[in-house]
Design a protein around this motif. Sequence first.
Motif, PDB file in Angstrom:
ATOM      1  N   LYS A 160      36.287  22.229  35.527  1.00 41.78           N
ATOM      2  CA  LYS A 160      36.713  23.810  34.212  1.00 41.78           C
ATOM      3  C   LYS A 160      35.716  24.716  34.706  1.00 41.78           C
ATOM      4  O   LYS A 160      36.510  26.132  34.704  1.00 41.78           O
ATOM      5  N   SER A 161      34.443  24.718  34.863  1.00 46.51           N
ATOM      6  CA  SER A 161      33.943  25.711  34.544  1.00 46.51           C
ATOM      7  C   SER A 161      33.922  26.152  35.829  1.00 46.51           C
ATOM      8  O   SER A 161      34.423  27.661  35.963  1.00 46.51           O
ATOM      9  N   ARG A 162      34.352  25.498  37.176  1.00 45.03           N
ATOM     10  CA  ARG A 162      34.757  26.382  38.623  1.00 45.03           C
ATOM     11  C   ARG A 162      35.786  27.223  38.333  1.00 45.03           C
ATOM     12  O   ARG A 162      35.892  28.576  39.200  1.00 45.03           O
ATOM     13  N   GLU A 163      36.281  26.725  37.214  1.00 42.59           N
ATOM     14  CA  GLU A 163      38.039  27.564  37.257  1.00 42.59           C
ATOM     15  C   GLU A 163      38.034  28.706  36.751  1.00 42.59           C
ATOM     16  O   GLU A 163      37.704  29.922  36.793  1.00 42.59           O
ATOM     17  N   TRP A 164      36.957  28.914  35.666  1.00 46.41           N
ATOM     18  CA  TRP A 164      36.635  29.762  34.879  1.00 46.41           C
ATOM     19  C   TRP A 164      35.673  30.828  35.541  1.00 46.41           C
ATOM     20  O   TRP A 164      35.463  32.175  35.609  1.00 46.41           O
ATOM     21  N   VAL A 165      34.284  30.895  36.189  1.00 48.13           N
ATOM     22  CA  VAL A 165      33.533  31.105  36.816  1.00 48.13           C
ATOM     23  C   VAL A 165      35.348  32.510  38.386  1.00 48.13           C
ATOM     24  O   VAL A 165      34.285  33.579  38.224  1.00 48.13           O
ATOM     25  N   LYS A 166      36.080  31.235  38.571  1.00 49.22           N
ATOM     26  CA  LYS A 166      36.917  32.066  40.001  1.00 49.22           C
ATOM     27  C   LYS A 166      38.119  32.781  38.823  1.00 49.22           C
ATOM     28  O   LYS A 166      37.476  34.395  39.568  1.00 49.22           O
ATOM     29  N   GLN A 167      37.796  32.892  37.842  1.00 46.13           N
ATOM     30  CA  GLN A 167      38.711  33.881  37.100  1.00 46.13           C
ATOM     31  C   GLN A 167      38.007  34.664  37.139  1.00 46.13           C
ATOM     32  O   GLN A 167      38.162  36.066  36.808  1.00 46.13           O
ATOM     33  N   THR A 168      36.763  34.313  36.304  1.00 45.02           N
ATOM     34  CA  THR A 168      35.912  36.199  36.045  1.00 45.02           C
ATOM     35  C   THR A 168      35.673  36.689  37.006  1.00 45.02           C
ATOM     36  O   THR A 168      35.523  37.534  37.189  1.00 45.02           O
ATOM     37  N   LEU A 169      35.600  36.226  38.407  1.00 44.99           N
ATOM     38  CA  LEU A 169      35.127  37.033  39.668  1.00 44.99           C
ATOM     39  C   LEU A 169      36.714  37.907  39.896  1.00 44.99           C
ATOM     40  O   LEU A 169      36.307  38.748  40.043  1.00 44.99           O
ATOM     41  N   GLN A 170      37.973  36.961  39.627  1.00 41.21           N
ATOM     42  CA  GLN A 170      38.506  37.593  40.035  1.00 41.21           C
ATOM     43  C   GLN A 170      39.367  39.283  39.171  1.00 41.21           C
ATOM     44  O   GLN A 170      39.157  40.093  39.592  1.00 41.21           O
ATOM     45  N   LEU A 179      36.826  40.583  37.097  1.00 38.69           N
ATOM     46  CA  LEU A 179      35.714  41.770  37.926  1.00 38.69           C
ATOM     47  C   LEU A 179      35.896  42.535  39.494  1.00 38.69           C
ATOM     48  O   LEU A 179      35.894  43.466  39.292  1.00 38.69           O
ATOM     49  N   GLU A 180      36.625  41.878  39.859  1.00 42.14           N
ATOM     50  CA  GLU A 180      37.463  42.761  41.159  1.00 42.14           C
ATOM     51  C   GLU A 180      37.663  43.961  40.942  1.00 42.14           C
ATOM     52  O   GLU A 180      37.498  45.156  41.834  1.00 42.14           O
ATOM     53  N   GLY A 181      38.567  43.737  39.557  1.00 39.43           N
ATOM     54  CA  GLY A 181      38.752  45.282  39.179  1.00 39.43           C
ATOM     55  C   GLY A 181      38.555  46.124  39.097  1.00 39.43           C
ATOM     56  O   GLY A 181      39.155  47.065  38.482  1.00 39.43           O
ATOM     57  N   PHE A 182      37.205  46.219  38.875  1.00 35.20           N
ATOM     58  CA  PHE A 182      36.551  47.408  37.868  1.00 35.20           C
ATOM     59  C   PHE A 182      35.482  47.604  39.399  1.00 35.20           C
ATOM     60  O   PHE A 182      34.948  46.586  40.107  1.00 35.20           O
ATOM     61  N   PRO A 183      35.283  48.737  38.713  1.00 37.67           N
ATOM     62  CA  PRO A 183      33.648  49.663  39.335  1.00 37.67           C
ATOM     63  C   PRO A 183      32.756  48.868  39.420  1.00 37.67           C
ATOM     64  O   PRO A 183      32.403  48.152  38.226  1.00 37.67           O
ATOM     65  N   ALA A 184      32.026  49.056  40.113  1.00 36.61           N
ATOM     66  CA  ALA A 184      30.210  48.154  39.959  1.00 36.61           C
ATOM     67  C   ALA A 184      29.139  49.048  41.078  1.00 36.61           C
ATOM     68  O   ALA A 184      28.004  48.184  41.273  1.00 36.61           O
ATOM     69  N   GLU A 185      29.645  50.495  40.393  1.00 38.94           N
ATOM     70  CA  GLU A 185      28.631  51.050  40.863  1.00 38.94           C
ATOM     71  C   GLU A 185      27.160  51.207  40.139  1.00 38.94           C
ATOM     72  O   GLU A 185      26.270  51.343  40.981  1.00 38.94           O
ATOM     73  N   THR A 186      27.384  51.494  39.307  1.00 38.70           N
ATOM     74  CA  THR A 186      26.505  51.898  37.735  1.00 38.70           C
ATOM     75  C   THR A 186      26.580  50.872  37.203  1.00 38.70           C
ATOM     76  O   THR A 186      27.147  50.544  36.570  1.00 38.70           O
ATOM     77  N   GLU A 187      25.152  50.898  36.270  1.00 41.01           N
ATOM     78  CA  GLU A 187      24.744  49.950  35.225  1.00 41.01           C
ATOM     79  C   GLU A 187      25.700  50.338  33.932  1.00 41.01           C
ATOM     80  O   GLU A 187      25.989  49.157  33.251  1.00 41.01           O
ATOM     81  N   GLU A 188      26.007  51.722  34.110  1.00 40.14           N
ATOM     82  CA  GLU A 188      27.218  52.045  32.701  1.00 40.14           C
ATOM     83  C   GLU A 188      28.232  50.602  33.086  1.00 40.14           C
ATOM     84  O   GLU A 188      28.920  50.806  32.044  1.00 40.14           O
ATOM     85  N   GLN A 189      28.849  50.785  34.205  1.00 39.13           N
ATOM     86  CA  GLN A 189      30.202  50.291  34.740  1.00 39.13           C
ATOM     87  C   GLN A 189      30.017  48.993  34.449  1.00 39.13           C
ATOM     88  O   GLN A 189      31.291  48.735  34.493  1.00 39.13           O
ATOM     89  N   VAL A 190      29.190  48.201  34.649  1.00 41.61           N
ATOM     90  CA  VAL A 190      29.127  46.737  34.773  1.00 41.61           C
ATOM     91  C   VAL A 190      27.922  46.074  33.272  1.00 41.61           C
ATOM     92  O   VAL A 190      27.760  45.030  32.845  1.00 41.61           O
ATOM     93  N   ALA A 191      27.960  47.495  32.370  1.00 45.81           N
ATOM     94  CA  ALA A 191      27.200  46.656  30.995  1.00 45.81           C
ATOM     95  C   ALA A 191      28.322  46.096  30.229  1.00 45.81           C
ATOM     96  O   ALA A 191      29.528  45.873  30.289  1.00 45.81           O
ATOM     97  N   THR A 192      28.080  44.684  29.629  1.00 49.90           N
ATOM     98  CA  THR A 192      28.956  43.999  29.128  1.00 49.90           C
ATOM     99  C   THR A 192      29.140  44.820  27.497  1.00 49.90           C
ATOM    100  O   THR A 192      28.284  45.687  27.016  1.00 49.90           O
ATOM    101  N   HIS A 223      28.140  41.182  36.596  1.00 51.93           N
ATOM    102  CA  HIS A 223      29.171  41.429  38.160  1.00 51.93           C
ATOM    103  C   HIS A 223      29.109  40.804  38.490  1.00 51.93           C
ATOM    104  O   HIS A 223      28.402  39.652  38.480  1.00 51.93           O
ATOM    105  N   GLU A 224      29.665  40.351  40.407  1.00 50.89           N
ATOM    106  CA  GLU A 224      29.756  39.657  40.673  1.00 50.89           C
ATOM    107  C   GLU A 224      28.278  38.693  41.211  1.00 50.89           C
ATOM    108  O   GLU A 224      27.867  37.183  41.020  1.00 50.89           O
ATOM    109  N   GLY A 225      27.327  39.601  41.066  1.00 48.45           N
ATOM    110  CA  GLY A 225      26.300  39.302  41.146  1.00 48.45           C
ATOM    111  C   GLY A 225      25.491  38.409  40.630  1.00 48.45           C
ATOM    112  O   GLY A 225      24.872  37.403  40.475  1.00 48.45           O
TER     113      GLY A 225
END
Length: 99
Positions: free
Chosen positions: A47-57, A59-72, A87-89
Motif C-alpha cells: 500500500k505504501s508503494r501504491e501511495w508513493v507512486k500516486q504522489t510521484l504521478q 508531482l509530475e504535473g508541477f514545476p520544480a525549478e525553485t524552492e517556492e514551487q516545491v514548498a509544502t 518533489h521527486e527527490g
Amino acid sequence: MTNQTRVASVQELESVFQQELATDRWAAAETAYALAVRHRDADDWEKSREWVKQTLQLLEGFPAETEEQVATQRTSVGGVDLPNYLHEGVVRSRFGDLG
C-alpha cells in the motif's frame, strides 16, 4: 477533517485525498505522501508503494525549478509531518526502493 494536526484514520485520509484530487492537486499530492508514510509505518509495504507512486504521478504535473514551487502548503496532514519541500527527490530519498 479541519484540524490538520490531528491523527486521522487511513480511511479519512483516503476520503480527503479523493476530494482534493478533484479540487486541489497539490493538496492531493501532500495527502498521498501522508498516506504513503502511514502505510510504511504500519509495515504495509504494498500500500505504501501504491501511495508513493500516486504522489510521484501527481508531482509530475508541477514545476520544480525553485524552492517556492516545491514548498509544502501544510506542515502536516492527518498527523503526518510533511517535509518542507515536496518533489521527486525528497520522495525517493524518504522511501527508497518503494519509489
